[in-house]
Design an enzyme around this catalytic site. Structure first.
Site, PDB file in Angstrom:
ATOM      1  N   PRO A 175       0.818  -1.219   0.000  1.00 52.57           N
ATOM      2  CA  PRO A 175       0.000   0.000   0.000  1.00 52.57           C
ATOM      3  C   PRO A 175       0.849   1.265   0.000  1.00 52.57           C
ATOM      4  CG  PRO A 175      -0.092  -1.092   2.151  1.00 52.57           C
ATOM      5  CD  PRO A 175       0.641  -2.010   1.240  1.00 52.57           C
ATOM      6  N   ARG A 210      -4.262  -8.067 -20.471  1.00 50.39           N
ATOM      7  CA  ARG A 210      -5.204  -7.626 -21.517  1.00 50.39           C
ATOM      8  C   ARG A 210      -4.563  -6.601 -22.468  1.00 50.39           C
ATOM      9  NH1 ARG A 210      -8.790  -3.662 -21.022  1.00 50.39           N
ATOM     10  NH2 ARG A 210     -10.572  -4.959 -21.556  1.00 50.39           N
ATOM     11  N   GLU A 262       2.232  -8.059   8.587  1.00 56.68           N
ATOM     12  CA  GLU A 262       2.464  -6.614   8.666  1.00 56.68           C
ATOM     13  C   GLU A 262       3.279  -6.097   7.483  1.00 56.68           C
ATOM     14  OE1 GLU A 262       1.613  -3.874  10.639  1.00 56.68           O
ATOM     15  OE2 GLU A 262       0.043  -5.318  11.074  1.00 56.68           O
ATOM     16  N   ASP A 293     -11.306   2.257 -24.398  1.00 59.23           N
ATOM     17  CA  ASP A 293     -11.577   1.992 -22.981  1.00 59.23           C
ATOM     18  C   ASP A 293     -11.379   3.251 -22.141  1.00 59.23           C
ATOM     19  OD1 ASP A 293     -12.359  -0.614 -22.795  1.00 59.23           O
ATOM     20  OD2 ASP A 293     -10.352  -1.415 -22.454  1.00 59.23           O
TER      21      ASP A 293
END
Ligand code: SAM
Length: 242
Positions: free
Chosen positions: A87, A152, A114, A167
């Site tokens: 993150p 993709r 963690e 897209d």
């Protein structure tokens, strides 16, 4: 392309990579995906991969030794992008996906608990990627998101390359609204221009809708979007209401 994934939970990948576009790309040999169990690189009796953080605090950390051993064995010393899912990494967006899709090979490391001993981040990985500003329990779902978005983009992975060009996010705009049969559903009609057969008018309508939708939902994207001077003029007076 070859993608190696290092994880404590190899079985999590079975379903997602066994369906749809990723499966088809694997079957067509556009991509090879190898899943490696981190525990196979822990050589102590109990195959321990985690330990308590120095300085105290909650939870466990993935140890440096098995991660270094695994990456060195998998890459065989070859120059390969080694990407830690975290993150704290740079945010995944279509631009980053396009960049990743140019690599011939990459290795994704899924953290857990963690996270990982910081020496892994400092000395083993070449890139850190986050799929959003929230915290997942492990890097597996994030790795699946990265793989899906990258695969993709490989030539031949989709039925139609044209669909990629239009897209959302491909040119900095959100895609225009789309409709299929029936023409009227519960009294809601398909915009008449789409039934007109006039391709120039349809293209013009779609472009305008794309710009207006982006203006209403994600005005932050417009700054970098590829717009003509006329289009910029069109939106400059409209504000957030479009
Ligand atoms: C519970 S998280 C650890 C979070 C870490 N303690 C922190 O605060 O930065 C466990 C693992 O999930 C993965 N993960 C969690 N959120 C993620 C995100 N937004 N993007 C990518 N990976 C994520 C990472 O691999 C991470 O090591």
């Amino acid at each position: 392309m070859r993608i190696d994934i290092l994880t404590l939970f190899p079985n999590m990948f079975v379903g997602p990579f066994g369906e749809s576009i990723t499966k088809r790309a694997i079957d067509r040999q556009l991509v090879t995906i190898a899943i490696h169990n981190l525990r196979d690189y822990a050589w102590d009796k109990h195959r321990i991969v985690d330990d308590y953080p120095y300085g105290g605090g909650p939870g466990m950390l993935l140890k440096a030794e098995p991660l270094f051993a695994a990456v060195e064995a998998i890459t065989g010393g070859e120059e390969t992008p080694v990407i830690l899912l975290t993150p704290q990494g740079r945010l995944l967006c279509q631009e980053v996906v396009e960049e990743l899709a140019t690599h011939e090979r990459m290795l994704l490391i899924c953290g857990h608990y963690e996270g990982v001993d910081d020496r892994v981040r400092q000395h083993l990985v070449s890139d850190e990627i986050s799929i959003g500003d929230y915290v997942l329990s492990g890097g597996e779902l994030a790795a699946m998101v990265v793989v899906d978005a990258v695969v993709r983009r490989l030539p031949g992975a989709l039925g139609s390359e044209a669909s990629v060009a239009e897209d959302s996010h491909s040119d900095g705009l959100l895609k225009y609204p789309q409709y299929t049969r029936p023409q009227v559903y519960r009294g809601w009609e398909v915009p008449p221009v789409l039934l007109s057969g006039n391709h120039a008018q349809i293209a013009k309508w779609r472009r305008e809708q794309s710009i207006l939708r982006t203006l209403r939902r994600r005005p932050d994207l417009l700054e970098k979007a590829k717009l003509t001077d006329k289009e910029r003029e069109m939106i400059s007076g409209r504000g957030i209401e479009g």
